[in-house]
Structures are given as structure tokens and as C-alpha cells.
Design a protein around this motif. Structure first.
Motif, PDB file in Angstrom:
ATOM      1  N   LEU A   1     -39.660  21.364  -2.900  1.00 15.43           N
ATOM      2  CA  LEU A   1     -40.369  21.222  -4.169  1.00 15.43           C
ATOM      3  C   LEU A   1     -39.447  20.681  -5.262  1.00 15.43           C
ATOM      4  CD1 LEU A   1     -42.542  24.471  -4.134  1.00 15.43           C
ATOM      5  CD2 LEU A   1     -43.403  22.130  -4.078  1.00 15.43           C
ATOM      6  N   THR A   2     -38.215  21.181  -5.324  1.00 14.18           N
ATOM      7  CA  THR A   2     -37.286  20.666  -6.343  1.00 14.18           C
ATOM      8  C   THR A   2     -36.972  19.198  -6.075  1.00 14.18           C
ATOM      9  OG1 THR A   2     -35.382  21.513  -5.088  1.00 14.18           O
ATOM     10  CG2 THR A   2     -36.235  22.897  -6.863  1.00 14.18           C
ATOM     11  N   ALA A   3     -36.847  18.826  -4.808  1.00 15.71           N
ATOM     12  CA  ALA A   3     -36.596  17.418  -4.481  1.00 15.71           C
ATOM     13  C   ALA A   3     -37.762  16.538  -4.910  1.00 15.71           C
ATOM     14  CB  ALA A   3     -36.341  17.267  -2.983  1.00 15.71           C
ATOM     15  N   GLU A   4     -38.981  16.997  -4.622  1.00 20.15           N
ATOM     16  CA  GLU A   4     -40.174  16.225  -5.006  1.00 20.15           C
ATOM     17  C   GLU A   4     -40.271  16.104  -6.523  1.00 20.15           C
ATOM     18  OE1 GLU A   4     -42.488  14.704  -3.238  1.00 20.15           O
ATOM     19  OE2 GLU A   4     -42.650  15.621  -1.252  1.00 20.15           O
ATOM     20  N   LEU A   5     -40.014  17.193  -7.228  1.00 15.65           N
ATOM     21  CA  LEU A   5     -40.121  17.174  -8.687  1.00 15.65           C
ATOM     22  C   LEU A   5     -39.026  16.324  -9.326  1.00 15.65           C
ATOM     23  CD1 LEU A   5     -41.076  20.909  -9.320  1.00 15.65           C
ATOM     24  CD2 LEU A   5     -42.557  18.918  -9.617  1.00 15.65           C
ATOM     25  N   SER A   6     -37.851  16.312  -8.704  1.00 10.23           N
ATOM     26  CA  SER A   6     -36.777  15.482  -9.253  1.00 10.23           C
ATOM     27  C   SER A   6     -37.132  14.001  -9.191  1.00 10.23           C
ATOM     28  CB  SER A   6     -35.467  15.738  -8.501  1.00 10.23           C
ATOM     29  OG  SER A   6     -35.535  15.261  -7.173  1.00 10.23           O
ATOM     30  N   GLU A   7     -37.981  13.639  -8.238  1.00 10.57           N
ATOM     31  CA  GLU A   7     -38.398  12.254  -8.112  1.00 10.57           C
ATOM     32  C   GLU A   7     -39.348  11.823  -9.229  1.00 10.57           C
ATOM     33  OE1 GLU A   7     -37.345  10.008  -6.008  1.00 10.57           O
ATOM     34  OE2 GLU A   7     -36.068  11.334  -4.848  1.00 10.57           O
ATOM     35  N   VAL A   8     -39.967  12.792  -9.909  1.00 11.58           N
ATOM     36  CA  VAL A   8     -40.909  12.444 -10.987  1.00 11.58           C
ATOM     37  C   VAL A   8     -40.388  12.884 -12.350  1.00 11.58           C
ATOM     38  CG1 VAL A   8     -42.956  12.345  -9.538  1.00 11.58           C
ATOM     39  CG2 VAL A   8     -42.290  14.541 -10.539  1.00 11.58           C
ATOM     40  N   GLY A   9     -39.060  13.073 -12.455  1.00 11.41           N
ATOM     41  CA  GLY A   9     -38.474  13.260 -13.773  1.00 11.41           C
ATOM     42  C   GLY A   9     -37.927  14.622 -14.116  1.00 11.41           C
ATOM     43  N   TYR A  10     -38.134  15.628 -13.263  1.00 10.66           N
ATOM     44  CA  TYR A  10     -37.574  16.954 -13.536  1.00 10.66           C
ATOM     45  C   TYR A  10     -36.093  16.929 -13.163  1.00 10.66           C
ATOM     46  CZ  TYR A  10     -42.415  18.551 -13.907  1.00 10.66           C
ATOM     47  OH  TYR A  10     -43.724  18.711 -14.294  1.00 10.66           O
TER      48      TYR A  10
ATOM     49  N   LEU B   1     -47.519  16.688 -11.404  1.00 14.61           N
ATOM     50  CA  LEU B   1     -47.145  18.042 -11.025  1.00 14.61           C
ATOM     51  C   LEU B   1     -48.148  18.622 -10.028  1.00 14.61           C
ATOM     52  CD1 LEU B   1     -45.544  20.690 -11.335  1.00 14.61           C
ATOM     53  CD2 LEU B   1     -46.907  21.156 -13.402  1.00 14.61           C
ATOM     54  N   LYS B   2     -49.431  18.459 -10.316  1.00 15.03           N
ATOM     55  CA  LYS B   2     -50.470  18.976  -9.428  1.00 15.03           C
ATOM     56  C   LYS B   2     -50.388  18.339  -8.051  1.00 15.03           C
ATOM     57  CE  LYS B   2     -53.940  20.237 -12.900  1.00 15.03           C
ATOM     58  NZ  LYS B   2     -55.282  19.909 -13.466  1.00 15.03           N
ATOM     59  N   GLU B   3     -50.109  17.044  -8.009  1.00 13.50           N
ATOM     60  CA  GLU B   3     -50.005  16.350  -6.726  1.00 13.50           C
ATOM     61  C   GLU B   3     -48.890  16.933  -5.865  1.00 13.50           C
ATOM     62  OE1 GLU B   3     -49.581  12.186  -7.314  1.00 13.50           O
ATOM     63  OE2 GLU B   3     -51.562  11.925  -8.231  1.00 13.50           O
ATOM     64  N   VAL B   4     -47.748  17.222  -6.488  1.00 17.75           N
ATOM     65  CA  VAL B   4     -46.634  17.803  -5.748  1.00 17.75           C
ATOM     66  C   VAL B   4     -46.997  19.183  -5.229  1.00 17.75           C
ATOM     67  CG1 VAL B   4     -44.280  18.681  -5.928  1.00 17.75           C
ATOM     68  CG2 VAL B   4     -44.868  16.487  -6.972  1.00 17.75           C
ATOM     69  N   VAL B   5     -47.573  20.022  -6.088  1.00 16.87           N
ATOM     70  CA  VAL B   5     -47.926  21.389  -5.691  1.00 16.87           C
ATOM     71  C   VAL B   5     -48.995  21.380  -4.609  1.00 16.87           C
ATOM     72  CG1 VAL B   5     -48.971  23.549  -6.480  1.00 16.87           C
ATOM     73  CG2 VAL B   5     -47.224  22.405  -7.882  1.00 16.87           C
TER      74      VAL B   5
ATOM     75  N   LYS C   1     -49.634  19.194  -2.458  1.00 13.65           N
ATOM     76  CA  LYS C   1     -49.122  18.638  -1.201  1.00 13.65           C
ATOM     77  C   LYS C   1     -48.654  19.741  -0.258  1.00 13.65           C
ATOM     78  CE  LYS C   1     -45.744  15.197   0.405  1.00 13.65           C
ATOM     79  NZ  LYS C   1     -44.716  14.213  -0.043  1.00 13.65           N
ATOM     80  N   TYR C   2     -48.178  20.855  -0.845  1.00 13.24           N
ATOM     81  CA  TYR C   2     -47.629  21.944  -0.028  1.00 13.24           C
ATOM     82  C   TYR C   2     -48.425  23.240  -0.134  1.00 13.24           C
ATOM     83  CZ  TYR C   2     -43.752  18.707   0.144  1.00 13.24           C
ATOM     84  OH  TYR C   2     -42.993  17.575   0.327  1.00 13.24           O
ATOM     85  N   ALA C   3     -49.419  23.258  -1.011  1.00 10.22           N
ATOM     86  CA  ALA C   3     -50.178  24.486  -1.237  1.00 10.22           C
ATOM     87  C   ALA C   3     -50.933  24.942   0.006  1.00 10.22           C
ATOM     88  CB  ALA C   3     -51.150  24.299  -2.405  1.00 10.22           C
ATOM     89  N   GLY C   4     -51.278  24.005   0.907  1.00  8.63           N
ATOM     90  CA  GLY C   4     -51.966  24.383   2.131  1.00  8.63           C
ATOM     91  C   GLY C   4     -51.061  25.050   3.147  1.00  8.63           C
TER      92      GLY C   4
END
Length: 276
Positions: free
Chosen positions: A18-27, A51-55, A57-60
Motif C-alpha cells: 500500500l505504501t508503494a502504491e501510494l508513493s506512486e501517486v504523490g504520498y 486513494l480509493k482506487e489504491v484501497v 485494489k486490495y480491499a477484496g
């Protein structure tokens, strides 16, 4: 500028991806919490749909949720003081805030007051980079630190004996923070520039190049790093996963670099390449 704090509740197994995915969009700043982690991004580039797209993606795969709140820049110290604990790396290096007491029996003591900047040593990539730095001779060397963040790797280079260290950072507050941390650690050899690799592309080659950024930037700038590295010098990289190592190795080979070694921690990698 103000910031958005995203408090994410997620199982420990999912925090890295999740941190890797979020870092790709500016976090660019992350703090571990009892229930997951907090991620921070400047208000001007915050996009809740991303943010919702990242969450989602793994929420399932696991129970993942988040809450957002606004934090003014002036209150950042209060936020990280609640979460920042002293750290010992490789039994040789302590990383602490200025309000922590200096530990005994360490060779190198680094003081980091991170503000809104990535790089307290707690993330695996920073730890791995420092562990690799401890194996590289910095004495009397000129060092380039790309994506310097808090300046922690530049400071480590200085404490290892580098005669000149240049940090480069694309965030203005990170430049300010890195300069403050360099001063707090009595490292006048450190200079920090605002910008990307273009601000140093005409510099004389460096003895060592450090880059703890992310996979995409490393791939895009590998050729520039190689040009900025003296023959025989090491390029030390991190910010990518074990599954990304082969593509980094391929690009390094294309640039004429030789793969030397790598370290891993929780699926993160730091690798050393050398220019023949």
C-alpha cells in the motif's frame, strides 16, 4: 502549504504494498501506527479518487479502510513526535530525533527532525541503504544523494568521511529540512539543491551515487546516474521490490554497470552496482 493525513487501517502484510502504491501517486511520508499506517500528501495534489482506487485494489484481499484529515504544516512536529522512535541500524548507527537522548555504544549518531519529509530510517529502504553505505568506503569521496529527503543518507555519507556531499530533492520543504538536519549533525560538507537530476547533470563525476527513490524514477534516470559516476564508483539504489530487481539489473547492464550485491528486507531491496 497544508497536508492531508490518510489514516489507513490494514493488516501488516499489506502495509508495504500500500505504501508503494501510494508513493506512486504523490504520498511521500509514512508513519506506522498500531492499526496500520498514516500516509501524508500535500493538499494541492490530493486526489481521493486515486486513494480509493489504491484501497479498493486490495480491499477484496483483506479488511482495509481509511480516514482523511487536514494537517497544517506548523503542526507536523506534533504528529511525528507521537510516532517517531529511536532506531539502531546494524549495531553501528543510531537514528533519533533531537528530543531523544544520545544512545551509548554506537559508532555513528544521526539526529533527524523530519517535518513533512521522508527518511527517518524506519522504512526498510532507508535502513537497507544505510547498511549498504556501511560497506562502501566514503573517506575523502564526493557523494551525490538523489532524492535526499531528510538528508539522512547524505548525513551518513558525511559521518563516514565524505569530503563533499550533494543532495538533490524535488520538494521545497524537503530541501529546507535536509539543510536543517545537515546543520544539526554538524555536516557543513553537505549542499542540498532543489530540483531533479538535471540540476547536477553538468557536475564533475562523483565517487559515489546514492538514490533511494522508486522503481520508475530509477529506471528513467539510470543513464544520468551512470554519467555522473566516476569509473570504479558504486551506484547504491533502493526504493523497489525484489520482483523489480531483474528489470533494474537489465537497465544497469544497458548502462554499462556491473551488478555487485543486494540486500532485502520485507521484500524491499537495496542494490549496489559499479561502473567499470
Amino acid at each position: 502549504m497544508d497536508f492531508i493525513e490518510v489514516a489507513i487501517q490494514a493488516p501488516e502484510d499489506f502495509t508495504d504494498i500500500l505504501t508503494a502504491e501510494l508513493s506512486e501517486v504523490g504520498y511521500d511520508t509514512f508513519l506506522d501506527t498500531d492499526k496500520g499506517f498514516n500516509a501524508y500528501i500535500t493538499e494541492d495534489i490530493f486526489n481521493e479518487n486515486e486513494l480509493k482506487e489504491v484501497v479498493e485494489k486490495y480491499a477484496g484481499m483483506a479488511p482495509i479502510s481509511y480516514e482523511t484529515s487536514k494537517i497544517v504544516k506548523q503542526n507536523w512536529n506534533e504528529e511525528w513526535e507521537k510516532n517517531f522512535e529511536p532506531l539502531i541500524i546494524g549495531n553501528d548507527v543510531s537514528v533519533r530525533a533531537s528530543f531523544h537522548p544520545k544512545p551509548e555504544n554506537v559508532t555513528y549518531d544521526i539526529v533527524i527532525n523530519p517535518k513533512m519529509t521522508f527518511g527517518t530510517g524506519h522504512h526498510e529502504t532507508t535502513t537497507l541503504m544505510i547498511e549498504n553505505q556501511l560497506t562502501v568506503d566514503h573517506s575523502g569521496k564526493r557523494v551525490l544523494d538523489m532524492g535526499t529527503g531528510t538528508g539522512i543518507l547524505a548525513i551518513m555519507a558525511c559521518k563516514l568521511g565524505a569530503k563533499e556531499v550533494v543532495g538533490v530533492e524535488i520538494e521545497d520543504w524537503s530541501v529546507e529540512n535536509a539543510r536543517e538536519n545537515a546543520e544539526a549533525n554538524d555536516c557543513p560538507a553537505i549542499t542540498v539543491h532543489f530540483g531533479d537530476v538535471k540540476v547536477v547533470e553538468n557536475d564533475e563525476p562523483y565517487d559515489i551515487v546514492l538514490a533511494n527513490i522508486n522503481r520508475n524514477v530509477l529506471l528513467a534516470d539510470m543513464q544520468a546516474y551512470t554519467k555522473l559516476l566516476k569509473a570504479g564508483g558504486p551506484l547504491v539504489l533502493s526504493g523497489f521490490y525484489t520482483e523489480d530487481l531483474p528489470v533494474l539489473q537489465d537497465e544497469a547492464k544497458n548502462c554499462g554497470l556491473i551488478f555487485e550485491s543486494h540486500r532485502t528486507k520485507n521484500n524491499w531491496v537495496s542494490a549496489i552496482f559499479r561502473k567499470p
